[in-house]
Design a protein around this motif. Sequence first.
Motif, PDB file in Angstrom:
ATOM      1  N   LYS A 125       0.843  -1.204   0.000  1.00 30.41           N
ATOM      2  CA  LYS A 125       0.000   0.000   0.000  1.00 30.41           C
ATOM      3  C   LYS A 125       0.870   1.243   0.000  1.00 30.41           C
ATOM      4  O   LYS A 125       1.965   1.249   0.577  1.00 30.41           O
ATOM      5  N   GLN A 155       0.432   5.587   0.515  1.00 33.39           N
ATOM      6  CA  GLN A 155      -0.339   6.820   0.735  1.00 33.39           C
ATOM      7  C   GLN A 155       0.618   7.996   0.625  1.00 33.39           C
ATOM      8  O   GLN A 155       1.723   7.952   1.173  1.00 33.39           O
ATOM      9  N   PHE A 172      -4.068   5.985   7.187  1.00 31.24           N
ATOM     10  CA  PHE A 172      -3.066   5.051   6.656  1.00 31.24           C
ATOM     11  C   PHE A 172      -3.080   3.754   7.471  1.00 31.24           C
ATOM     12  O   PHE A 172      -3.129   2.650   6.910  1.00 31.24           O
ATOM     13  N   THR A 219      -5.784   3.007   0.329  1.00 33.22           N
ATOM     14  CA  THR A 219      -5.453   4.233   1.062  1.00 33.22           C
ATOM     15  C   THR A 219      -6.204   5.409   0.409  1.00 33.22           C
ATOM     16  O   THR A 219      -6.495   5.364  -0.786  1.00 33.22           O
TER      17      THR A 219
END
Length: 333
Positions: free
Chosen positions: A117, A119, A292, A302
């Motif tokens: 992921k 962000q 997050f 995110t």
Amino acid sequence: MKTITMGIIGAGRIGKLHADNLLSRVPGVRLKGITDPFLDEEWVRSRNIPLSGKDHRILLEDPEIDAILIGSPSPEHAPQMVECAKAGKHIFCEKPIALDPTVIRNALAEVEQAGVKLQVGFNRRFDPSFAAVQQQVASGALGDPHIIRITSRDPAPPPAQYVASSGGIFLDMTIHDFDMARFLSGSEVTEVHAYGAVLVDPEIGKAGDVDTAVVSLRFANGALGIIENSRKAVYGYDQRVEVFGSKGTALAENNTPTRMVVLNESGVTRDKPLYFFLERYQAAFVGEMQAFVHAILNDTPTPVSGNDGLAPVLIALAAIESVKSGKPVPVPS
Ligand SMILES: NC(=O)c1ccc[n+]([C@@H]2O[C@H](COP(=O)([O-])OP(=O)(O)OC[C@H]3O[C@@H](n4cnc5c(N)ncnc54)[C@H](O)[C@@H]3O)[C@@H](O)[C@H]2O)c1
């Protein structure tokens, strides 16, 4: 309760701010490590962070660490993002990912391939007032958005040497406003026409940048926008937004230390705006970190993606070209 373990690369202004938030204001996370080539050892001891050092690879190699926050200087972001992705760590990266779109695209491809992921640190989306304005737009309460207005003025200019390494006003400062324009409008910017001037500090001009800017925007959904910036507002950090739509307007004014107003025979006075981003966006910095951690714990996307990191850089580069040419410049999609 499930928790994740995080590390931070870069312990400057923003790294320390995020560290303090992760240590005491964000549930579901344990801050295990922090690195910086010029680490302030005393500060680390005062925070009881168990793992620290000068080399960020100690975080990459630690199997307990699930996610890494990149808060180093901007030129380090993309290479460190690639290293984190290859080490299988989720990534929170401060803005901008890089100043060159090709470098950003290559880094995003590595993140995608690693399946971690990402962000990007556009914290202002999490400011409670700005988020409330965005919700008014998204709910349809304002009808069709027609005009987005963003006022963003710093209280004092940065040193000219910072200006030279940061990419200049559009890539360093206005980039937050380009993100805010996309966030509030719910649309992409297709064209910019930017004006710049050196009215605050001649040293900024000598470093090849401007300190005062006005940017007109055209959005894919037909709306128009205006962003105006100054590196120096003598009364403090001036941060306001407004969306004018077919059914009404929503706006967010400055935050002040108190809401007190004094009225007397010489006039009406109230507090100046909160001084700068550390004070003004404190809730937003906590909010982005909570989001997050939530995305990792719940395996959800995110809220500020890699593409959200790329798009404002493309707008900023178009604005730089527009200042040079004096003409409107299309923004590549
Ligand atoms: N989202 C926001 O509102 C916001 C606000 C401020 C800064 N930022 C971004 O955060 C980043 C850092 O800004 P800052 O104001 O904290 O700068 P800073 O100069 O205060 O801190 C940067 C730190 O990184 C360290 N460093 C240098 N090289 C490094 C490396 N290779 N690896 C790890 N650390 C390294 C430095 O020693 C320094 O301590 C910048 O990209 C900036 O654009 C974002």
